[in-house]
Design a protein around this motif. Structure first.
Motif, PDB file in Angstrom:
ATOM      1  N   PRO A  72      41.883  -6.173  25.000  1.00 21.89           N
ATOM      2  CA  PRO A  72      42.758  -5.398  25.899  1.00 21.89           C
ATOM      3  C   PRO A  72      42.648  -5.827  27.359  1.00 21.89           C
ATOM      4  O   PRO A  72      43.647  -5.823  28.082  1.00 21.89           O
ATOM      5  CB  PRO A  72      42.258  -3.959  25.710  1.00 21.89           C
ATOM      6  CG  PRO A  72      41.610  -3.944  24.367  1.00 21.89           C
ATOM      7  CD  PRO A  72      40.987  -5.299  24.221  1.00 21.89           C
ATOM      8  N   ILE A  73      41.440  -6.198  27.796  1.00 23.71           N
ATOM      9  CA  ILE A  73      41.266  -6.614  29.189  1.00 23.71           C
ATOM     10  C   ILE A  73      41.944  -7.956  29.433  1.00 23.71           C
ATOM     11  O   ILE A  73      42.617  -8.161  30.449  1.00 23.71           O
ATOM     12  CB  ILE A  73      39.772  -6.668  29.542  1.00 23.71           C
ATOM     13  CG1 ILE A  73      39.206  -5.245  29.577  1.00 23.71           C
ATOM     14  CG2 ILE A  73      39.547  -7.364  30.887  1.00 23.71           C
ATOM     15  CD1 ILE A  73      37.740  -5.153  29.909  1.00 23.71           C
ATOM     16  N   LEU A  74      41.797  -8.894  28.484  1.00 23.63           N
ATOM     17  CA  LEU A  74      42.436 -10.197  28.650  1.00 23.63           C
ATOM     18  C   LEU A  74      43.956 -10.075  28.563  1.00 23.63           C
ATOM     19  O   LEU A  74      44.682 -10.777  29.277  1.00 23.63           O
ATOM     20  CB  LEU A  74      41.903 -11.177  27.612  1.00 23.63           C
ATOM     21  CG  LEU A  74      42.192 -12.660  27.880  1.00 23.63           C
ATOM     22  CD1 LEU A  74      41.657 -13.086  29.238  1.00 23.63           C
ATOM     23  CD2 LEU A  74      41.593 -13.538  26.790  1.00 23.63           C
ATOM     24  N   ASP A  75      44.448  -9.168  27.700  1.00 31.42           N
ATOM     25  CA  ASP A  75      45.884  -8.911  27.655  1.00 31.42           C
ATOM     26  C   ASP A  75      46.389  -8.517  29.043  1.00 31.42           C
ATOM     27  O   ASP A  75      47.413  -9.021  29.515  1.00 31.42           O
ATOM     28  CB  ASP A  75      46.204  -7.778  26.673  1.00 31.42           C
ATOM     29  CG  ASP A  75      46.097  -8.207  25.213  1.00 31.42           C
ATOM     30  OD1 ASP A  75      46.030  -9.423  24.957  1.00 31.42           O
ATOM     31  OD2 ASP A  75      46.070  -7.318  24.349  1.00 31.42           O
ATOM     32  N   TYR A  76      45.678  -7.596  29.661  1.00 27.52           N
ATOM     33  CA  TYR A  76      46.078  -7.131  30.995  1.00 27.52           C
ATOM     34  C   TYR A  76      46.040  -8.275  31.997  1.00 27.52           C
ATOM     35  O   TYR A  76      46.966  -8.454  32.799  1.00 27.52           O
ATOM     36  CB  TYR A  76      45.150  -6.001  31.447  1.00 27.52           C
ATOM     37  CG  TYR A  76      45.493  -5.436  32.804  1.00 27.52           C
ATOM     38  CD1 TYR A  76      46.355  -4.349  32.924  1.00 27.52           C
ATOM     39  CD2 TYR A  76      44.977  -5.989  33.971  1.00 27.52           C
ATOM     40  CE1 TYR A  76      46.683  -3.829  34.167  1.00 27.52           C
ATOM     41  CE2 TYR A  76      45.307  -5.475  35.217  1.00 27.52           C
ATOM     42  CZ  TYR A  76      46.153  -4.395  35.305  1.00 27.52           C
ATOM     43  OH  TYR A  76      46.479  -3.895  36.544  1.00 27.52           O
ATOM     44  N   ALA A  77      44.943  -9.061  31.974  1.00 27.56           N
ATOM     45  CA  ALA A  77      44.769 -10.150  32.946  1.00 27.56           C
ATOM     46  C   ALA A  77      45.862 -11.205  32.787  1.00 27.56           C
ATOM     47  O   ALA A  77      46.419 -11.688  33.786  1.00 27.56           O
ATOM     48  CB  ALA A  77      43.387 -10.784  32.787  1.00 27.56           C
ATOM     49  N   ILE A  78      46.193 -11.571  31.525  1.00 26.56           N
ATOM     50  CA  ILE A  78      47.231 -12.574  31.292  1.00 26.56           C
ATOM     51  C   ILE A  78      48.591 -12.042  31.744  1.00 26.56           C
ATOM     52  O   ILE A  78      49.371 -12.755  32.409  1.00 26.56           O
ATOM     53  CB  ILE A  78      47.286 -12.985  29.814  1.00 26.56           C
ATOM     54  CG1 ILE A  78      45.979 -13.703  29.395  1.00 26.56           C
ATOM     55  CG2 ILE A  78      48.490 -13.877  29.539  1.00 26.56           C
ATOM     56  CD1 ILE A  78      45.779 -15.056  30.023  1.00 26.56           C
ATOM     57  N   ASP A  79      48.898 -10.792  31.394  1.00 26.93           N
ATOM     58  CA  ASP A  79      50.176 -10.203  31.809  1.00 26.93           C
ATOM     59  C   ASP A  79      50.296 -10.192  33.330  1.00 26.93           C
ATOM     60  O   ASP A  79      51.346 -10.527  33.897  1.00 26.93           O
ATOM     61  CB  ASP A  79      50.315  -8.775  31.271  1.00 26.93           C
ATOM     62  CG  ASP A  79      50.537  -8.723  29.772  1.00 26.93           C
ATOM     63  OD1 ASP A  79      50.844  -9.782  29.183  1.00 26.93           O
ATOM     64  OD2 ASP A  79      50.400  -7.634  29.185  1.00 26.93           O
ATOM     65  N   TYR A  80      49.226  -9.783  34.005  1.00 28.15           N
ATOM     66  CA  TYR A  80      49.250  -9.712  35.467  1.00 28.15           C
ATOM     67  C   TYR A  80      49.392 -11.104  36.066  1.00 28.15           C
ATOM     68  O   TYR A  80      50.165 -11.317  37.006  1.00 28.15           O
ATOM     69  CB  TYR A  80      47.972  -9.046  35.972  1.00 28.15           C
ATOM     70  CG  TYR A  80      48.045  -8.618  37.420  1.00 28.15           C
ATOM     71  CD1 TYR A  80      48.463  -7.334  37.762  1.00 28.15           C
ATOM     72  CD2 TYR A  80      47.712  -9.489  38.445  1.00 28.15           C
ATOM     73  CE1 TYR A  80      48.539  -6.937  39.091  1.00 28.15           C
ATOM     74  CE2 TYR A  80      47.784  -9.106  39.771  1.00 28.15           C
ATOM     75  CZ  TYR A  80      48.193  -7.817  40.086  1.00 28.15           C
ATOM     76  OH  TYR A  80      48.270  -7.442  41.401  1.00 28.15           O
ATOM     77  N   ALA A  81      48.640 -12.066  35.523  1.00 27.43           N
ATOM     78  CA  ALA A  81      48.699 -13.436  36.039  1.00 27.43           C
ATOM     79  C   ALA A  81      50.093 -14.032  35.848  1.00 27.43           C
ATOM     80  O   ALA A  81      50.593 -14.757  36.716  1.00 27.43           O
ATOM     81  CB  ALA A  81      47.644 -14.307  35.353  1.00 27.43           C
ATOM     82  N   MET A  82      50.761 -13.740  34.731  1.00 28.23           N
ATOM     83  CA  MET A  82      52.112 -14.247  34.507  1.00 28.23           C
ATOM     84  C   MET A  82      53.113 -13.599  35.466  1.00 28.23           C
ATOM     85  O   MET A  82      54.060 -14.238  35.933  1.00 28.23           O
ATOM     86  CB  MET A  82      52.542 -14.006  33.060  1.00 28.23           C
ATOM     87  CG  MET A  82      51.845 -14.896  32.034  1.00 28.23           C
ATOM     88  SD  MET A  82      52.269 -16.667  32.212  1.00 28.23           S
ATOM     89  CE  MET A  82      50.894 -17.251  33.213  1.00 28.23           C
ATOM     90  N   ASN A  83      52.885 -12.314  35.774  1.00 26.06           N
ATOM     91  CA  ASN A  83      53.737 -11.642  36.756  1.00 26.06           C
ATOM     92  C   ASN A  83      53.603 -12.292  38.125  1.00 26.06           C
ATOM     93  O   ASN A  83      54.594 -12.528  38.828  1.00 26.06           O
ATOM     94  CB  ASN A  83      53.367 -10.159  36.826  1.00 26.06           C
ATOM     95  CG  ASN A  83      54.199  -9.395  37.838  1.00 26.06           C
ATOM     96  OD1 ASN A  83      53.879  -9.365  39.022  1.00 26.06           O
ATOM     97  ND2 ASN A  83      55.258  -8.760  37.380  1.00 26.06           N
TER      98      ASN A  83
END
Length: 254
Positions: free
Chosen positions: A216-227
């Motif tokens: 879940p933490i990496l999901d958040y980090a990847i989503d944020y980084a792509m944004n």
């Protein structure tokens, strides 16, 4: 009149170019579609972009503060929650290989990173001979986490005739590192020996814990980084960040 018209057009072009946000000097555009160039350019760009580019509206990514809570189920009917978390380590990411496929319009990133996550935990359930219902400070370190990220993009022309990358989709997979160390305070008040034993049990299967917790933490980090990556693409034109010519068929109108 023709000469005056030429001067007006030239002035408009110069004015338009002056409105472009200057590209940071750590961004090194590639002039060829080679893995070597893309990998080196990504390696050079990560530390600067992660610090943020205020003039382009790009925030710092390290540390990254999570605005969501994480709940995971652990062996032995243990339930753990995690909140007020921050992720440190995106600046440590090292690209092993970056490639581009023009036919599929896909960028592929293979990289490894070291992450530290800090926050407040709560844990309930039974472990060994103890009923746990406590909370405290948590620190999780993940070493050498490998990430495989695929990004599908396109180039869109705006109303000024400028091309900008647009992210269509992305997906990733990760192996959750070669090692993980979990530290929790206040597990058993006044009994550091038992607390250490409980931590040893929790750390005994680091890969399983990293997958349940880190997902879940990496999901958040990847989503944020792509944004943030899309913000970067919106701020800089294709011609600024790439010196590989595109034929007309690759451009789409906004």
């Amino acid at each position: 009149m023709a000469k005056e018209h030429y001067v007006i057009v030239l002035c408009l072009c110069v004015y338009s170019s002056l409105q472009l946000i200057p590209l940071p000097d750590y961004i090194h555009p590639c002039s060829e579609l080679s893995d070597e160039c893309f990998t080196k350019a990504t390696l050079d760009a990560i530390p600067g972009i992660v610090k943020g580019i205020p003039e382009a509206g790009i925030p710092s990514l390290d540390p990254l503060y999570l605005d969501r809570n994480v709940s995971i189920d652990l062996p032995g009917n243990l339930k753990m929650t995690f909140h007020n978390a921050k992720l440190v380590g995106l600046s440590s990411c090292v690209p092993d290989k970056v490639s581009s496929n023009r036919d599929t319009r896909k960028f592929i990133f293979d990289m490894h990173c070291n992450f530290t996550v800090r926050g407040v935990y709560g844990i309930k359930g039974r472990l060994l001979l103890f009923n746990l219902d406590t909370e405290g400070a948590a620190k999780i370190k993940i070493w050498n986490q490998h990430i495989h990220l695929e990004v599908v993009e396109r180039v869109v022309l705006n109303d000024k005739g400028e091309g900008h990358y647009k992210i269509n989709s992305y997906k990733y997979k990760a192996d959750y590192g070669t090692d993980l160390k979990l530290n929790l305070t206040n597990l058993i008040k006044g009994n550091p020996e038992i607390s250490a034993r409980i931590l040893q049990v929790l750390n005994s299967d680091s890969q399983a814990f990293a997958k349940e917790f880190g997902g879940p933490i990496l999901d958040y980090a990847i989503d944020y980084a792509m944004n943030v990556t899309q913000r970067f693409f919106d701020a800089y034109t294709y011609d600024q960040i790439s010196h590989v010519p595109l034929t007309e068929e690759f451009f789409e109108k906004a």
